[in-house]
Design a protein around this motif. Sequence first.
Motif, short mmCIF file in Angstrom:
data_model
loop_
_atom_site.label_atom_id
_atom_site.label_comp_id
_atom_site.label_asym_id
_atom_site.label_seq_id
_atom_site.Cartn_x
_atom_site.Cartn_y
_atom_site.Cartn_z
N VAL A 170 0.86 -1.18 0.00
CA VAL A 170 0.00 0.00 0.00
C VAL A 170 0.90 1.24 0.00
CG1 VAL A 170 -1.80 1.27 1.20
CG2 VAL A 170 -1.81 -1.24 1.24
N HIS A 171 1.07 1.84 -1.18
CA HIS A 171 1.89 3.04 -1.28
C HIS A 171 1.07 4.30 -0.98
CE1 HIS A 171 4.11 0.17 -3.92
NE2 HIS A 171 5.15 0.73 -3.34
N SER A 172 -0.18 4.30 -1.43
CA SER A 172 -1.03 5.48 -1.26
C SER A 172 -2.48 5.06 -1.13
CB SER A 172 -0.88 6.43 -2.46
OG SER A 172 0.44 6.90 -2.59
N ILE A 173 -3.26 5.95 -0.50
CA ILE A 173 -4.71 5.77 -0.43
C ILE A 173 -5.33 6.89 -1.27
CG2 ILE A 173 -6.72 5.71 1.10
CD1 ILE A 173 -4.76 4.92 3.36
N TYR A 174 -6.08 6.51 -2.28
CA TYR A 174 -6.62 7.50 -3.21
C TYR A 174 -8.07 7.83 -2.86
CZ TYR A 174 -2.46 6.07 -5.72
OH TYR A 174 -1.16 5.78 -6.06
N VAL A 175 -8.42 9.09 -3.02
CA VAL A 175 -9.76 9.58 -2.69
C VAL A 175 -10.50 9.92 -3.97
CG1 VAL A 175 -11.10 11.27 -1.38
CG2 VAL A 175 -8.86 10.51 -0.53
N VAL A 176 -11.72 9.43 -4.10
CA VAL A 176 -12.54 9.70 -5.29
C VAL A 176 -13.89 10.26 -4.86
CG1 VAL A 176 -11.43 7.89 -6.67
CG2 VAL A 176 -13.48 7.34 -5.31
N ASP A 177 -14.56 10.90 -5.83
CA ASP A 177 -15.91 11.39 -5.55
C ASP A 177 -16.92 10.32 -5.96
OD1 ASP A 177 -16.11 11.50 -8.33
OD2 ASP A 177 -15.93 13.69 -8.43
N LYS A 178 -18.20 10.66 -5.93
CA LYS A 178 -19.24 9.65 -6.21
C LYS A 178 -19.23 9.20 -7.67
CE LYS A 178 -22.81 13.22 -6.85
NZ LYS A 178 -24.13 13.71 -6.37
N LYS A 179 -18.57 9.96 -8.56
CA LYS A 179 -18.45 9.58 -9.97
C LYS A 179 -17.13 8.88 -10.27
CE LYS A 179 -21.55 13.14 -11.81
NZ LYS A 179 -21.69 14.29 -12.76
N GLU A 180 -16.43 8.45 -9.21
CA GLU A 180 -15.16 7.72 -9.30
C GLU A 180 -14.01 8.58 -9.79
OE1 GLU A 180 -14.82 4.66 -8.19
OE2 GLU A 180 -16.94 4.30 -7.83
N ARG A 181 -14.18 9.90 -9.79
CA ARG A 181 -13.11 10.79 -10.24
C ARG A 181 -12.11 11.02 -9.12
NH1 ARG A 181 -17.16 15.28 -12.68
NH2 ARG A 181 -17.73 15.16 -10.47
N LEU A 182 -10.83 10.99 -9.46
CA LEU A 182 -9.78 11.18 -8.48
C LEU A 182 -9.78 12.64 -8.00
CD1 LEU A 182 -7.21 9.99 -7.08
CD2 LEU A 182 -5.90 10.84 -9.05
N VAL A 183 -9.87 12.81 -6.70
CA VAL A 183 -9.88 14.18 -6.15
C VAL A 183 -8.70 14.44 -5.22
CG1 VAL A 183 -12.38 14.45 -6.36
CG2 VAL A 183 -11.41 13.48 -4.24
N GLY A 184 -8.02 13.38 -4.78
CA GLY A 184 -6.89 13.60 -3.89
C GLY A 184 -6.33 12.30 -3.34
N ARG A 185 -5.51 12.43 -2.34
CA ARG A 185 -4.90 11.27 -1.68
C ARG A 185 -5.02 11.45 -0.17
NH1 ARG A 185 0.35 12.98 -0.13
NH2 ARG A 185 0.90 14.99 -1.08
N LEU A 186 -4.85 10.36 0.52
CA LEU A 186 -5.07 10.37 1.96
C LEU A 186 -3.79 9.98 2.68
CD1 LEU A 186 -7.33 10.84 4.02
CD2 LEU A 186 -7.87 8.41 3.86
N SER A 187 -3.37 10.80 3.61
CA SER A 187 -2.21 10.48 4.44
C SER A 187 -2.61 9.50 5.53
CB SER A 187 -1.65 11.76 5.07
OG SER A 187 -0.81 11.46 6.14
N LEU A 188 -1.84 8.43 5.65
CA LEU A 188 -2.14 7.43 6.68
C LEU A 188 -2.06 8.05 8.07
CD1 LEU A 188 -2.87 4.46 7.01
CD2 LEU A 188 -0.43 3.95 7.17
#
Length: 450
Positions: A170-188
Motif C-alpha cells: 500500500v503506497h497510497s490511499i486515493y480519494v474519489v468522488d461519487k463519480k469515481e473521479r480522483l480528487v486527492g490522496r489520503l495520508s495514513l
Amino acid sequence: MTFEVTSEFVEKLSKLIELRKDSAIKKLFEDVHYADIAEVLDEVDFDEAIYIIKLLDSEKTSEILTELDEDTRLRILDNLSAKEIAEEISEMDTDDAADIIGELSAERQRNVINALEDIEHAADIKELLSYKDNTAGALMAKELVKVYETWTVAGCLRRIRGQAKEVSRVHSIYVVDKKERLVGRLSLKDLIVAKNDQKIADIYISSVDAVNVNEDDEEVAKIMSKYDLEAIPVVDDNNVLLGRITIDDIVDVLKEEADRDYQLAAGLTQDVDSDDSILDLTKARLPWLILALFGGFISVSILGGFGDAMSKFPELFFFTPLIAAMAGNVGVQSSAIIVQGLANDSLRGSLFKRLLKETILSLFNGLILSVLLMSAGMLILGFNFNVGLTVAISLISVIILASLIGTFVPIILDKKNIDPALATGPFITTSNDILGILIYFLIAKLILGF
C-alpha cells in the motif's frame, strides 16, 4: 546469506526429481526466494523445470513465472493447460497477469481467461489487455486502495482493511468522488489521528500527481523519477481513477529502454539476445552492416578521386584512417552525452547554446590533439611542415564538425519523435567517417596545391 545456484545444488535437485522425492524438493525450495528459483529453472533441464512448476504451489510459482526469461516462460506455458495457467494467473496482480497472458496466442488467451474463477479478476485483465502497448494503461495494475470523500474515518478504516488484502504493497490511499473521479490522496497519519466521525472530505490532500491512461510509459517513468514517486495513479480523460503504476514496473520500463538504446547504438535494429536464432540475429545486424558497407564504398570512392594527391604526397595516406577514426569517435561521444540527457530529461537550454558549447569544447580538444599529432608527424616521422599543418587543420575541422553532428542529429531525431539512440551507433560513425575523409583531402588540396 545470498542464495547461489551451484552445480552441486543442481545435481542434488536433478537426483531428487529422478527419484520423485516431492517432499524433499518442496523442502529444498522452502526458504528460497522466487527470483532465485527462477534462476534455478534456467539451469536445469526443461522437463525438470516443468516438473518443479507443477509440483510447487501456485502462490510461489506465479511469482517465479514473472521472473523467468521470456523464452523459457513461453516454453513452460506451452506445456501447461489453460486451467493450469489460470491457476497461476489467479495468484498474480492484474498487471503481471496481463503481461503473461499477452504473450499467448489469441485463442489461448480466451481459454485462460475463461478458466479463471474470479470474474472480476478476469474482467480487469481483459481491460488491461485492451490498452495499447507502451502506455500507462498497459503498464498499470488495477489493485489499489480507494476511498470515497463522503465516507467517515471509521467507515473508511473498515473498508481499507478489506481492500488492502488484495494489494501487496500500500503506497497510497486515493480519494474519489461519487463519480469515481480522483480528487486527492489520503495520508495514513492524518487518517489515524482523525476522529472517527470526521469525513474524508475534511482531511484528504487535494494535491495528487496522476497520469493519463494513454500516456507513454517512458513519460510516466520521467514523471515518477522527477518527483521520487513510489506509485502514481492512472486516470482517463474524465479523471476517473482506473489503476496505479508502481516503481517496480517503472524499473522494468527503464531497463527495457536502456536495452533498446544500447542495441540501437551498437547497430542492432530490433530486440535480440545471444540465445536467439542465427536468422533473427542476422536480420537485426545486417541492415546496419549494409549501411557501413555503403559508407565504406563512398569513402573508397572519395579516396579514388584524390589519387593524384596520394601519388604526390604518399604520407597523406598514413593519416587517413586516423582522421576517419577520430571523426567517428568524437561524433559518438557527443551524441552519447546528448542521448543520455534526452533520456534523463536533463537537457536544458537552447539548441544554439548547446552547439556553441560543443564548438568551443571541440576546438579546445582539437587544438591539443592537432599539436600533439603535428609534432609527432614532423619530429618522429619526418614529414614537412605543410603536410603536418594539413593534418593538424584537418583534425581540428573534423573534430568540430563531428561534435556538431553528434549533438545536432539526436536532438532533431527526438523532436521528430524518433529514438535519438539511433544516432549514437553506425549512423554517426559512418557519416563522420565519410565527411572526415572528404574534409581531410579538401584541406590538403588547399594547402598542398595538388
